[in-house]
Design an enzyme around this catalytic site. Structure first.
Site, PDB file in Angstrom:
ATOM      1  N   HIS A   1       0.859  -1.194   0.000  1.00 57.38           N
ATOM      2  CA  HIS A   1       0.000   0.000   0.000  1.00 57.38           C
ATOM      3  C   HIS A   1       0.895   1.245   0.000  1.00 57.38           C
ATOM      4  O   HIS A   1       2.057   1.203   0.400  1.00 57.38           O
ATOM      5  CB  HIS A   1      -0.847  -0.059   1.279  1.00 57.38           C
TER       6      HIS A   1
ATOM      7  N   ASP B   1       2.874  -4.278   7.745  1.00 55.95           N
ATOM      8  CA  ASP B   1       1.657  -3.482   7.634  1.00 55.95           C
ATOM      9  C   ASP B   1       0.481  -4.433   7.884  1.00 55.95           C
ATOM     10  O   ASP B   1       0.115  -5.228   7.032  1.00 55.95           O
ATOM     11  CB  ASP B   1       1.580  -2.872   6.231  1.00 55.95           C
TER      12      ASP B   1
ATOM     13  N   GLN C   1      -4.927  -4.854   7.026  1.00 56.32           N
ATOM     14  CA  GLN C   1      -6.033  -5.699   6.577  1.00 56.32           C
ATOM     15  C   GLN C   1      -6.129  -7.014   7.341  1.00 56.32           C
ATOM     16  O   GLN C   1      -7.046  -7.802   7.104  1.00 56.32           O
ATOM     17  CB  GLN C   1      -5.899  -5.979   5.070  1.00 56.32           C
TER      18      GLN C   1
ATOM     19  N   LYS D   1     -10.791  -0.513  10.584  1.00 51.23           N
ATOM     20  CA  LYS D   1     -11.131  -1.543   9.584  1.00 51.23           C
ATOM     21  C   LYS D   1     -11.632  -2.777  10.333  1.00 51.23           C
ATOM     22  O   LYS D   1     -12.691  -2.725  10.958  1.00 51.23           O
ATOM     23  CB  LYS D   1      -9.916  -1.814   8.694  1.00 51.23           C
TER      24      LYS D   1
ATOM     25  N   CYS E   1      -5.319   2.954  -3.367  1.00 50.22           N
ATOM     26  CA  CYS E   1      -4.073   3.458  -2.754  1.00 50.22           C
ATOM     27  C   CYS E   1      -2.953   2.424  -2.840  1.00 50.22           C
ATOM     28  O   CYS E   1      -2.040   2.433  -2.002  1.00 50.22           O
ATOM     29  CB  CYS E   1      -4.288   3.875  -1.293  1.00 50.22           C
TER      30      CYS E   1
END
Lengths: 81, 386
Positions: free
Chosen positions: B104, B181, B184, B207, B345
């Site tokens: 991302h 990261d 998600q 999220k 993104c």
């Protein structure tokens, strides 16, 4: 009640507010009467929250904190209400 | 004339979860209405209540994520700030970093800045499904001294779950750090940061963790010295010292925190913790239903792993001959379906998948979605693409 009627307590300072609240939670869970107080200047350059305990409970509190690896960064005996 | 109110079929959970589970909105409102004082400063009752609210949110988030000492979790403005902090706080000119080709912009843009400052950035191509191959990463890591391996935990475009634990082993064998990261993955996957092997792991609160926008989490493993991004007041300690305190979590939390957001996140992680199995099972089932339904529509190509392969509940598709943005607009205007078209993104991912020119239509399945929602979307797509 006047501050002139104050009696001795032990006050502990911690490196962070998080550490102070973690110590408070531990001590309360284990039956120690603990009161968060504004950190007094006499325990260093702290400006946050300190923990106050009765003098007679201080040795046990210190042992419990030590056992948990949560030693305070400062300790002072002071008069309070 | 105004549009009549209608029910929204919300399938953009990959960007932000909506609606929020019970207790989240109330916690945010309560923090504003009842605990509006600064946390971590005054020891008066309201200030203490605000401090405790943050302490408990951190404790409960740590429990959900397998973090032994909650002080190793910092509350930041979001995953993007966490990614910036873990990258800029570690990498120095002359360092080399190995990164996947499906990151991302929260990773690629900070790395772009660091590259301009003299950090060498080597990119390893993921496969055609957007899955990172551990063998390829190992070859790249072993090719030259490496300071850090950087990879997403799961893709915000394909939903692919990356082999983060294997990558951490590879990184550590080479004396490098593993920076992840987790945007998600948080909430959608069981995450045990105590055993995953990540040296730093950043996540959004809004999220899969189902909290409000404007708050995120950064985990830093015990003992890892990462330079803070910001310096300022922390309330608790060493106010007379000119430098930022090094004790966690305050080192990374200069300034007044987003107490209402953290309150909401605390309520959200408590909900997720107590409903994790059913939430994950349901969103996985619905995502598969959607995936298989999309495959049955002529002119639709689904990106990423095949049905049945591991993925978080994100399914992206290319609509052959019709631009995804047109499809998204029609889904919204005619059917009340909220989905996101474009590059999400993550142009790097679309470059890897060969969809940089078209983008894709992304469906993010999550809390509150139903079978009827999925069926409505599939029916709508069949009409739009007929």
């Amino acid at each position: 009640m006047s501050l002139r009627e104050a009696r001795p307590f032990v006050v502990y300072g911690f490196a962070t507010t998080h550490a102070a609240l973690a110590a408070e939670s531990l001590l309360k869970d284990l039956g120690i009467a603990v009161v968060p107080v504004p950190a007094p200047k006499s325990i260093g350059s702290l400006c946050g929250i300190a923990l106050r305990v009765e003098p007679e409970e201080a040795p046990r509190a210190e042992q419990l904190l030590s056992n948990a690896g949560m030693e305070p960064t400062a300790r002072v005996e002071m008069d309070d209400l | 004339m105004t549009d009549a109110p209608r029910r929204t079929v919300y399938l953009d959970h990959g960007a932000s979860s909506w609606p929020k589970p019970p207790g989240v909105v109330e916690a945010v409102a309560s923090a504003i209405a009842e605990y509006g004082a600064n946390p971590g400063r005054g020891a008066y009752a309201m200030g203490l209540a605000a401090s405790r609210l943050i302490f408990e949110a951190r404790r409960d988030a740590a429990m959900l994520l397998g973090v032994r000492d909650s002080a190793d979790l910092a509350f930041l403005s979001g995953c993007t700030e966490g990614c910036n902090l873990m990258l800029k706080g570690v990498l120095r000119p002359g360092d080399r970093v190995v990164v996947s080709s499906v990151e991302h912009n929260a990773i690629t843009r900070p790395l772009h800045v660091l590259e301009q400052r003299g950090v060498r950035v080597d990119v390893v191509e993921a496969d055609e499904r957007g899955v990172v191959d551990a063998g390829r990463m190992e070859e790249a890591v072993d090719a030259a001294p490496t300071r850090a391996v950087v990879c997403q935990h799961a893709s915000n475009v394909t939903g692919a779950i990356q082999p983060v634990a294997d990558l951490a082993d590879i990184a550590h064998s080479a004396g490098a750090l593993m920076l992840v990261d987790g945007a998600q993955a948080a909430g959608h996957l069981p995450v045990d940061l105590g055993s995953l092997g990540a040296d730093a792991w950043s996540a959004s609160g809004h999220k899969g963790l189902l909290g409000p926008q404007g708050v995120g989490l950064l985990y830093l493993r015990p003992g890892l010295d990462v330079e803070e991004l910001s310096q300022g007041g922390t309330g608790g300690s060493n106010s007379e010292e000119p430098g930022q305190p090094t004790a966690r979590p305050e080192r990374y939390e200069a300034g007044t925190p987003n107490t209402p957001g953290i309150a909401g996140l605390g309520a959200a992680v408590r909900y997720v913790s107590s409903h994790a199995d059913e939430l994950r099972s349901e969103e996985r089932r619905l995502a598969r239903r959607l995936h298989e339904g999309l495959l049955a529509i002529d002119g639709v190509r689904v990106l990423g792993p095949e049905p049945g392969e591991p993925r978080v509940p994100i399914v992206s598709a290319v609509t052959l001959g019709v631009a995804p943005d047109r499809v998204a607009f029609e889904l919204d205007r005619r059917y009340g379906v909220a989905v996101r078209a474009g590059l999400h993104c993550s142009p790097a991912t679309h470059r890897t998948l060969g969809t940089l020119e078209t983008g894709a239509l992304r469906f993010g399945v999550g809390f509150g979605d139903t079978d009827a929602d999925i069926d409505l979307v599939l029916g709508a797509l069949a009409e739009i693409l007929a």
